[in-house]
Design a protein around this motif. Sequence first.
Motif, PDB file in Angstrom:
ATOM      1  N   ARG A 691       0.810  -0.969   0.043  1.00 51.01           N
ATOM      2  CA  ARG A 691      -0.160  -0.104   0.039  1.00 51.01           C
ATOM      3  C   ARG A 691       0.738   0.980   0.161  1.00 51.01           C
ATOM      4  N   GLY A 692       0.614   1.960  -0.851  1.00 46.95           N
ATOM      5  CA  GLY A 692       1.134   3.674  -0.626  1.00 46.95           C
ATOM      6  C   GLY A 692       0.638   3.918   0.136  1.00 46.95           C
ATOM      7  N   GLY A 693       2.243   4.973   1.333  1.00 46.42           N
ATOM      8  CA  GLY A 693       1.552   5.587   2.142  1.00 46.42           C
ATOM      9  C   GLY A 693       2.802   3.859   3.543  1.00 46.42           C
ATOM     10  N   ALA A 694       2.285   3.546   3.298  1.00 43.37           N
ATOM     11  CA  ALA A 694       3.223   2.518   4.307  1.00 43.37           C
ATOM     12  C   ALA A 694       4.285   2.156   4.732  1.00 43.37           C
ATOM     13  N   ILE A 695       5.046   2.065   5.655  1.00 44.29           N
ATOM     14  CA  ILE A 695       6.116   1.545   6.291  1.00 44.29           C
ATOM     15  C   ILE A 695       6.281   0.328   6.580  1.00 44.29           C
ATOM     16  N   ILE A 696       7.082  -0.522   5.956  1.00 42.18           N
ATOM     17  CA  ILE A 696       7.175  -1.429   5.701  1.00 42.18           C
ATOM     18  C   ILE A 696       8.543  -2.059   6.651  1.00 42.18           C
ATOM     19  N   PRO A 697       8.170  -2.419   7.980  1.00 42.39           N
ATOM     20  CA  PRO A 697      10.052  -3.307   8.464  1.00 42.39           C
ATOM     21  C   PRO A 697      10.447  -4.639   7.607  1.00 42.39           C
ATOM     22  N   GLU A 698      11.590  -4.520   7.868  1.00 43.91           N
ATOM     23  CA  GLU A 698      11.965  -5.268   6.882  1.00 43.91           C
ATOM     24  C   GLU A 698      13.023  -5.747   7.702  1.00 43.91           C
ATOM     25  N   PHE A 699      14.115  -7.434   7.890  1.00 39.90           N
ATOM     26  CA  PHE A 699      15.103  -7.672   8.103  1.00 39.90           C
ATOM     27  C   PHE A 699      15.321  -8.750   7.242  1.00 39.90           C
ATOM     28  N   PRO A 700      16.958  -8.878   7.356  1.00 37.47           N
ATOM     29  CA  PRO A 700      18.356  -8.755   6.688  1.00 37.47           C
ATOM     30  C   PRO A 700      18.005 -10.466   6.797  1.00 37.47           C
ATOM     31  N   VAL A 701      17.907 -11.239   5.485  1.00 38.91           N
ATOM     32  CA  VAL A 701      17.540 -12.921   5.077  1.00 38.91           C
ATOM     33  C   VAL A 701      18.335 -13.450   6.117  1.00 38.91           C
ATOM     34  N   SER A 712      20.412  -2.104  13.549  1.00 37.08           N
ATOM     35  CA  SER A 712      19.199  -0.732  12.903  1.00 37.08           C
ATOM     36  C   SER A 712      18.593  -1.881  11.945  1.00 37.08           C
ATOM     37  N   LEU A 713      17.037  -1.434  12.174  1.00 37.09           N
ATOM     38  CA  LEU A 713      16.097  -2.351  12.181  1.00 37.09           C
ATOM     39  C   LEU A 713      15.758  -1.493  10.537  1.00 37.09           C
ATOM     40  N   ARG A 714      15.469  -1.532   9.143  1.00 41.25           N
ATOM     41  CA  ARG A 714      15.213  -1.146   8.514  1.00 41.25           C
ATOM     42  C   ARG A 714      13.602  -1.134   8.131  1.00 41.25           C
ATOM     43  N   LEU A 715      13.260   0.450   7.509  1.00 41.90           N
ATOM     44  CA  LEU A 715      11.838   0.646   7.035  1.00 41.90           C
ATOM     45  C   LEU A 715      11.961   1.296   5.616  1.00 41.90           C
ATOM     46  N   ASN A 716      10.947   0.832   5.131  1.00 38.87           N
ATOM     47  CA  ASN A 716      10.710   1.101   3.775  1.00 38.87           C
ATOM     48  C   ASN A 716       9.444   2.207   3.309  1.00 38.87           C
ATOM     49  N   TYR A 717       9.479   2.658   3.531  1.00 40.75           N
ATOM     50  CA  TYR A 717       8.348   3.675   3.352  1.00 40.75           C
ATOM     51  C   TYR A 717       8.252   4.217   1.321  1.00 40.75           C
ATOM     52  N   TYR A 718       6.960   3.369   1.337  1.00 40.97           N
ATOM     53  CA  TYR A 718       6.151   3.556  -0.214  1.00 40.97           C
ATOM     54  C   TYR A 718       5.603   4.965   0.024  1.00 40.97           C
ATOM     55  N   PHE A 719       5.974   6.383  -0.786  1.00 45.72           N
ATOM     56  CA  PHE A 719       5.126   7.210  -1.013  1.00 45.72           C
ATOM     57  C   PHE A 719       3.762   6.618  -1.594  1.00 45.72           C
ATOM     58  N   SER A 720       2.946   8.422  -0.840  1.00 50.94           N
ATOM     59  CA  SER A 720       2.193   8.095  -0.875  1.00 50.94           C
ATOM     60  C   SER A 720       1.437   9.190  -1.122  1.00 50.94           C
ATOM     61  N   ALA A 721       0.400  10.337  -1.505  1.00 57.29           N
ATOM     62  CA  ALA A 721       0.393  11.969  -1.493  1.00 57.29           C
ATOM     63  C   ALA A 721      -0.838  11.524  -0.747  1.00 57.29           C
ATOM     64  N   SER A 723      -2.120  10.381   3.947  1.00 60.20           N
ATOM     65  CA  SER A 723      -1.540  10.136   5.337  1.00 60.20           C
ATOM     66  C   SER A 723      -2.116   8.347   5.446  1.00 60.20           C
ATOM     67  N   CYS A 724      -1.010   8.104   6.536  1.00 60.38           N
ATOM     68  CA  CYS A 724      -0.709   6.214   6.433  1.00 60.38           C
ATOM     69  C   CYS A 724       0.045   5.896   8.049  1.00 60.38           C
ATOM     70  N   ASP A 725      -1.429   5.116   8.514  1.00 61.44           N
ATOM     71  CA  ASP A 725      -0.876   4.332  10.074  1.00 61.44           C
ATOM     72  C   ASP A 725       0.169   3.162   9.590  1.00 61.44           C
ATOM     73  N   SER A 726       1.262   2.947  10.253  1.00 56.61           N
ATOM     74  CA  SER A 726       2.274   2.153  10.601  1.00 56.61           C
ATOM     75  C   SER A 726       2.117   1.542  11.648  1.00 56.61           C
ATOM     76  N   TYR A 727       2.347  -0.048  11.974  1.00 57.91           N
ATOM     77  CA  TYR A 727       2.713  -0.400  13.198  1.00 57.91           C
ATOM     78  C   TYR A 727       3.980  -1.167  12.922  1.00 57.91           C
ATOM     79  N   VAL A 728       5.231  -1.595  13.914  1.00 58.32           N
ATOM     80  CA  VAL A 728       6.331  -1.593  14.518  1.00 58.32           C
ATOM     81  C   VAL A 728       5.914  -2.613  15.827  1.00 58.32           C
TER      82      VAL A 728
END
Length: 819
Positions: A691-701, A712-721, A723-728
Amino acid sequence: MADTTKKEGIANEIVPIPEILEDGMQHVNNPVLDLPRIEKQYLTAVKGYSQDRNVFYFTDGRAKVEVLVVSEEIIRVRLAPEGVFLADFSYAISNKPDEYVNYLLEESDTHYKVKTNAVTCFIQKDNFYISFGSAEEKVLNADFAAMHWEENVDFGGYYVYCTKEAQEDEVFFGLGDKATNLNLRGRRVRNWNSDTYSYAFNQDPLYKTIPFYIGVTQGDAYGIFFDNTFKTFFDFAAEHHDQTSFWSEGGELQYYYIHGPKMIDVVKRYHSITGTHYMPPLWGIGYHQCRWSYYPEKKVRDVATEFRNREIPCDALYLDIDYMDGYRCFTWNKRYFPDPKKMIADLAADGFKTVVMIDPGIKVDDQYWVFKQGKENNYFCRRGDDYFMEGFVWPGRCQFPDFTNPEVREWWGTLYKGLVDDGVAGFWNDMNEPAVFGRGTFPDDVRHQFDGHRGSHRKAHNIYGMQMVRATYEGLKKLYRNKRPFTITRAAYAGTQRYSSVWTGDNIATWEHLRIGTLQLQRLSVSGMSFCGTDIGGFTGEPDGELYTRWMQFGVFSPFMRVHSAGDTRDREPWSFGPEWEAICKKFIELRYKLLPYIYSVFWQQHKYGDPILRPIALLEQHIAKNLQREEEFAFGDHLLVSPVLHPGQASKIVYLPEGTWYYYFNNKVYVGSQEHTIDTPLDEMPFFVRGGAIIPEFPVMQYTGEQKIESLRLNYYFSADSCDSYVYSDHGDTFAYEQDVYIDKHFIAEGRNNGVSIRQGEQGLYTPNYSTFDLYLIGLPFTPSNIIVDGLKVESKKDTEGLSYVQLDRDFKKITIQ
Ligand code: MIG
């Protein structure tokens, strides 16, 4: 909506008695059987009522109806044909009514109305029809006939019936594990837990009983939970296009009306009374490898070695029944496993958990300690004439613990001690429908203690498996002390989510079954059993590399991810189909491991708030009629959407994307939602969107959970114009400290504009996470960032080893602005 003229119609209707429904869901016109017909009795007019705090009793002079206000959004109805209610006892319900609810009784010329801030329950005076609607009195669910019953000449008590109006546009979801289309309209289903090896599409019933459905009409949803453990039946506008009925062979007519109007809220509120899943140990949501059976020890070690040599992540290996000594539960076959403790320890050192199977059938053998203890203490089930219930299962002649007896459950829990001491990390309860060779299950006359509410197997059958895995779970909880148990069960009743995950039993290695699996897991998830999975690859039969691989892709988005297969099948490890398929399977298992922090956060949302993990499109967009029929796309948590590939040789597929913007995961191409798109489906990809707007945390393999410490925990933010809530979410990963708030639930609010982005952070919980910083990756920005401000200070972005830019942030940052 309630129309009094309809009552005559019902009284004359030929209502088939339950026995002739044995042909299951494909039931067409009933043959008229030459059986004596018994008059049904209906509630008549309301003669009066009384109130006792949040409970109202209405009577027609003889029968009584109880209306209990459970919460602002939930009302329970019970019927006592002779005015005497049965004991108020349920295995499904975990939470007591909310005593702080606001409600009142209003009376008009025609109705009594029990009102809360959210719901109105109408009781029509002249005919006792009961209906439910919003606080504004918009009716959502109404009786088509008054509640009715019929004397049960076979075994006493009553058949009990409830018939409701079905609206022209109404669709129906839920009912747990049914191998049929998501929308149940036009179906007749029944609940009687059954061992259904190699079941077919539309076969009914299967292994589980969850008598809970959701109706959606005019875009509004409500739920009905018919809490009755006897054999139950549901007819969703099948026999009559304008009626939905549910009935039972015994017990009480007792159901909960659960208000929406959002479907997701109906599911959450269903969880509020029946409980949610406990947090699984983190390893429990990794990739699991199973088969019937890995033995002897050398085979198990070889499989483990192959995983590590090929660098395919895996967290758990399973031992099916052959690890036991002559299929005696809680023993080891010492020829195959001479030193189980050592083997399990070696596997553990290599990052593998060992999960073993336990069945309910206990071998009749006076030399066998489990049988001796059970016999001495009178723990085994008996027939009506007091002889023991005996039946043949894997060990040969067996007796079966009565798990409905709390003392038996307590005992059963202690039996795991030896295996726990040996290092076993998880347990798999099978055959607990209960299944018996030849005769299918127990005869009806078997008696059960039922926690003091004694009854025959007719009453206890559907909860037998649930009480078995409950005993397992509660015993393990004590044995592991503060560590979370990991349990799987095949049979279940509503509420089993409090004790276990589930799998869908003995499916088949066909493309059709891959599709059935996607339906089963979506349905289980909206029925309160979110922690569910299929036997990836199919249990019976032989998949080819393509089917196996496509199923693995779906497996990444199955809450429980396990490959399993029957004893007579060829190898089923990810490398068994040759290097081409192995590479793709590896890529997808790695994807599961990258997504783990997201998946774990979704499990937290389930545990804490009752959100279903898999969400059909219908649940996301219930106001769009067409979307109520979509079956192939579903969301995993708030932000991921998939549409598994379900056909061989499929080069592309049409995928509907809900409102918003969506990023195709494998190349970050942006698609606009609220429409269908044709998506290419090369073998090494599948339709998977973020989903555009989401922040998805990601682990290394990693090769298994916890292999590496995350600095350091990777966060991928997927831009959208937008507002969006994400939880980690994170916590210890394997303790119950989260119950004392030892967890951290990070909340990100991302706001995108065409020339800037801001992300604010909040948090809940007391846990200090392992990671000290975040690596924030910005995907799809429509501008080139020149100014990055974190909590008032300008920072520079960094470049990773692949040349991608990211911003490193203190884990406690409050706000970042990117322009
Ligand atoms: O009679 O333990 O569904 O997963 O491998 C079959 C052997 C018994 C049925 C389970 C299946 C398991 C198998 N079991």
